[in-house]
Write an enzyme that holds these catalytic residues in place. Structure first.
Site, mmCIF file in Angstrom:
data_model
loop_
_atom_site.group_PDB
_atom_site.id
_atom_site.type_symbol
_atom_site.label_atom_id
_atom_site.label_comp_id
_atom_site.label_asym_id
_atom_site.label_seq_id
_atom_site.Cartn_x
_atom_site.Cartn_y
_atom_site.Cartn_z
ATOM 1 C CD GLU A 12 28.171 -29.812 5.567
ATOM 2 O OE1 GLU A 12 29.133 -29.726 6.348
ATOM 3 O OE2 GLU A 12 27.802 -30.893 5.060
ATOM 4 N N GLY A 60 36.560 -29.338 11.563
ATOM 5 C CA GLY A 60 37.343 -28.778 12.653
ATOM 6 C C GLY A 60 38.737 -28.438 12.160
ATOM 7 C CG ASP A 183 34.595 -27.006 15.390
ATOM 8 O OD1 ASP A 183 34.924 -27.841 16.238
ATOM 9 O OD2 ASP A 183 34.273 -27.323 14.229
#
Length: 216
Positions: A12, A60, A183
């Site tokens: 990141e 997520g 995800d």
């Protein structure tokens, strides 16, 4: 305005450092998890005295309206792995550290800017909602279901944002979290979507953070 951006991982950090050359935008890595996140936020506050702190990274996602590479901006934040019980204080709720807010609210002006933001001809959507944080990497549908049972309205699950929000709350520093959906655990098996995200689509996923910073 001095802006602090906190990320958890080298991946990141590499993405975001490419985007900011302004000396008034400080990007720092804290490390993974709640303790690292809180320490990283406190260090940034003590050393750089930012006017605003942004948590940026991946998370997520949860919800039928989310897709991988969409962005969730926190309207509020809490922990999914904290329970202080009710023996001493019966008003404390699941996800709340006793004596502190049940949910940390994003700074209203920052949240308004996030809701108004448009990112060119982007192929993703920007959502606002609850982000929940805990010291779990959610790599199974069962783990995600156990979180969503407590927080069905959660839009995203990560390992740092609420800890940074708590540090900012205690230091009275305006805060918001931007999390790219890497995800969607309830649609995934063995975190394959997460690994594919970094292998195939992460390269341009953090431009939304730059667009937001430019709007401040």
């Amino acid at each position: 305005m001095k802006i602090g951006i906190i990320v958890a991982m080298d991946k990141e950090l590499q993405q975001l450092q490419k985007l900011f050359a302004d000396k008034d935008v400080i990007v720092r890595k804290c490390g993974i998890g709640k303790v690292n996140a809180a320490l990283g936020a406190q260090y940034m506050i003590n050393e750089f005295h930012p006017d605003v702190i942004i948590s940026s990274g991946c998370a997520g996602g949860n919800g039928d309206d989310l897709q991988i590479q969409d962005v969730v901006a926190s309207s509020e934040l809490c922990y999914h792995d904290v329970y202080c019980g009710t023996a001493i204080d019966s008003s404390t709720v699941y996800g709340q550290v006793q004596g502190l807010p049940a949910r940390y609210q994003a700074d209203p002006s920052l949240l308004q800017k996030a809701r108004q933001m448009h990112v060119g001809d982007c192929q993703f959507s920007i959502h606002t909602g609850l982000i929940v944080t805990g010291d779990w990497f959610v790599d199974t549908k069962e783990k995600m279901r156990s979180i969503i049972d407590h927080f069905p309205e959660a839009k995203a699950v990560d390992m740092e944002s609420c800890a940074i929000a708590q540090a900012c709350y205690l230091n009275k520093v305006p805060f918001i979290s931007f999390r790219v959906v890497s995800d969607i655990p309830l649609r995934d098996t063995n975190a394959s979507q997460y690994h594919d995200f970094w292998n195939t689509v992460a390269e341009h996923s953090f431009h939304v953070t730059r667009t937001f910073v430019e709007s401040l």
